[in-house]
Design a protein around this motif. Structure first.
Motif, PDB file in Angstrom:
ATOM      1  N   ARG A 139     100.073  65.549  10.122  1.00 26.82           N
ATOM      2  CA  ARG A 139      98.772  65.775  10.767  1.00 26.82           C
ATOM      3  C   ARG A 139      98.989  65.731  12.273  1.00 26.82           C
ATOM      4  NH1 ARG A 139      96.537  61.133  12.992  1.00 26.82           N
ATOM      5  NH2 ARG A 139      97.485  59.159  12.327  1.00 26.82           N
ATOM      6  N   THR A 168      98.646  61.458   1.019  1.00 28.07           N
ATOM      7  CA  THR A 168      97.869  61.551   2.246  1.00 28.07           C
ATOM      8  C   THR A 168      98.630  62.297   3.325  1.00 28.07           C
ATOM      9  OG1 THR A 168      96.804  60.265   4.003  1.00 28.07           O
ATOM     10  CG2 THR A 168      98.768  59.312   2.996  1.00 28.07           C
ATOM     11  N   ASN A 206      97.567  52.061  20.477  1.00 34.86           N
ATOM     12  CA  ASN A 206      97.710  51.097  19.380  1.00 34.86           C
ATOM     13  C   ASN A 206      97.587  49.666  19.874  1.00 34.86           C
ATOM     14  OD1 ASN A 206      98.266  53.162  17.575  1.00 34.86           O
ATOM     15  ND2 ASN A 206     100.479  52.847  17.595  1.00 34.86           N
ATOM     16  N   GLY A 223      98.815  54.551   9.876  1.00 33.77           N
ATOM     17  CA  GLY A 223      97.503  53.938   9.873  1.00 33.77           C
ATOM     18  C   GLY A 223      96.478  54.837  10.553  1.00 33.77           C
ATOM     19  N   THR A 224      95.248  54.360  10.589  1.00 28.79           N
ATOM     20  CA  THR A 224      94.162  55.096  11.223  1.00 28.79           C
ATOM     21  C   THR A 224      94.126  54.770  12.713  1.00 28.79           C
ATOM     22  OG1 THR A 224      92.883  54.997   9.184  1.00 28.79           O
ATOM     23  CG2 THR A 224      91.674  55.499  11.213  1.00 28.79           C
ATOM     24  N   PRO A 225      94.119  55.786  13.578  1.00 33.28           N
ATOM     25  CA  PRO A 225      94.032  55.507  15.014  1.00 33.28           C
ATOM     26  C   PRO A 225      92.786  54.693  15.344  1.00 33.28           C
ATOM     27  CG  PRO A 225      94.618  57.790  14.633  1.00 33.28           C
ATOM     28  CD  PRO A 225      94.252  57.219  13.298  1.00 33.28           C
ATOM     29  N   ARG A 226      92.868  53.908  16.411  1.00 39.59           N
ATOM     30  CA  ARG A 226      91.771  53.018  16.775  1.00 39.59           C
ATOM     31  C   ARG A 226      90.608  53.759  17.410  1.00 39.59           C
ATOM     32  NH1 ARG A 226      93.587  47.603  19.649  1.00 39.59           N
ATOM     33  NH2 ARG A 226      94.369  49.000  21.269  1.00 39.59           N
ATOM     34  N   GLY A 227      90.773  55.058  17.647  1.00 36.50           N
ATOM     35  CA  GLY A 227      89.687  55.822  18.248  1.00 36.50           C
ATOM     36  C   GLY A 227      89.899  55.994  19.735  1.00 36.50           C
ATOM     37  N   ASP A 245     100.150  57.188  17.088  1.00 39.28           N
ATOM     38  CA  ASP A 245      98.815  56.602  17.048  1.00 39.28           C
ATOM     39  C   ASP A 245      98.434  56.256  15.608  1.00 39.28           C
ATOM     40  OD1 ASP A 245      98.676  59.320  16.422  1.00 39.28           O
ATOM     41  OD2 ASP A 245      96.658  59.569  17.259  1.00 39.28           O
ATOM     42  N   GLY A 246      97.954  55.044  15.423  1.00 41.19           N
ATOM     43  CA  GLY A 246      97.688  54.508  14.091  1.00 41.19           C
ATOM     44  C   GLY A 246      98.785  53.588  13.600  1.00 41.19           C
ATOM     45  N   ARG A 266      98.276  61.483   6.364  1.00 44.89           N
ATOM     46  CA  ARG A 266      98.527  60.498   7.422  1.00 44.89           C
ATOM     47  C   ARG A 266      99.937  59.938   7.225  1.00 44.89           C
ATOM     48  NH1 ARG A 266      94.331  59.153  10.559  1.00 44.89           N
ATOM     49  NH2 ARG A 266      92.241  59.697   9.855  1.00 44.89           N
ATOM     50  N   VAL A 309      99.192  64.266  15.757  1.00 50.05           N
ATOM     51  CA  VAL A 309      99.339  62.875  16.184  1.00 50.05           C
ATOM     52  C   VAL A 309      99.636  62.835  17.678  1.00 50.05           C
ATOM     53  CG1 VAL A 309     100.176  62.057  13.935  1.00 50.05           C
ATOM     54  CG2 VAL A 309     101.818  62.851  15.670  1.00 50.05           C
TER      55      VAL A 309
END
Length: 289
Positions: free
Chosen positions: A70, A2, A50, A154-158, A120-121, A4, A72
């Motif tokens: 990616r 990945t 986060n 991890g995936t950022p919270r948006g 982030d994430g 990420r 970030v």
């Protein structure tokens, strides 16, 4: 693999993954671990959107360098230090957008000891007993970073409310630790207790994530012999045979046989995490100025 993830280009003297730790497992012999300067770790997480308990990187003295795979957003806090992105100066203590493949270099601390890097994430290594923290004493969690390691994210919270910058406390010029005497204060002479709370100590270069060791006057014992091993808590001031107090930090052992003369208030331990060798230390009784 990945995208990420971030690749470690320069690991630095000691860089570990830390979150808010794994409290509640002392009965299993597992320390709580976690970021030594938890307010700084929470703050950099806030800056990138986060959750407070997301895993971050904790650096020691000379920083580290990473390359994200990616785009970030990062934030660096804790000990003040220079930050560059592909050789260009970037903000410390504020969110910074970093393109994929750019080199993020966190330099040596200008003051203080430990820096904190949030992405982030969050760093998404596998948790152990509910935490992603590296524990140097027990060996739980991921090993300290090495050059070439790759850390998943991890995936950022948006979208989140943007925080441009926030004030951070400066590393202490003098470390003042408020203590409550006991549980084994009676193992020391009255003169020793007076020495502890009136004389000056300094942070020893032998300090680490397990404990802040001090240099200064030895504390005289009233009782000889040794205790059976008993439970140890965060902030315990244990006195080994040389008589110099040791303040237990996040990776401390859960039991010990040397007497504990006092316990430091937990609120004062973040400053202890940022006190370099040679910093003056004063132990004062809680409630006194």
């Amino acid at each position: 693999m990945t995208d990420r993830a971030v690749a470690v280009v320069r690991a630095g003297a000691l860089t570990t993954v830390q979150d808010l730790g794994r409290p509640g497992h002392a009965h299993l012999g597992v320390p709580r671990s976690g970021a030594l300067d938890q307010p700084a770790a929470r703050l950099v997480n806030r800056l990138v959107g986060n959750a407070p308990g997301a895993a971050v990187l904790e650096t020691t003295l000379n920083g580290c360098a990473v390359r994200p795979r990616r785009p970030v957003t990062i934030a660096v806090g804790g000990a003040p230090c220079p930050v560059t992105v592909d050789g260009r100066p970037a903000a410390w203590g504020a969110p910074v957008r970093v393109p994929a493949g750019a080199l993020v270099d966190i330099g040596a601390a200008v003051s203080g000891v430990r820096g904190y890097i949030a992405v982030d994430g969050g760093v998404a290594v596998d948790p152990v007993l509910g935490s992603r923290s590296t524990d140097l004493l027990s060996g739980l969690g991921p090993p300290p970073l090495a050059d070439g390691a790759v850390l998943p994210l991890g995936t950022p919270r948006g979208p989140h409310a943007r925080v441009d910058t926030v004030p951070q406390p400066a590393p202490p010029g003098e470390l003042v630790l408020r203590v409550t005497l006991g549980p084994r204060a009676d193992w020391f002479t009255r003169a020793a207790l007076e020495t502890l709370t009136t004389r000056a100590y300094r942070v020893s270069s032998a300090s680490n994530r397990i404990g802040l060791r001090t240099e200064g006057p030895a504390l005289e014992r009233a009782l000889t012999g040794e205790l059976p091993s008993e439970g140890m808590v965060l902030g315990a001031v244990q006195v080994p045979p040389d008589g110099r107090p040791v303040v237990f930090l996040a990776d401390h052992p859960t039991t010990g046989g040397y007497p504990v003369v006092a316990v430091v208030r937990e609120a004062d331990l973040a400053a202890a995490a940022q006190a370099p060798p040679g910093t003056p230390v004063r132990f004062v009784r809680a409630g006194r100025t």
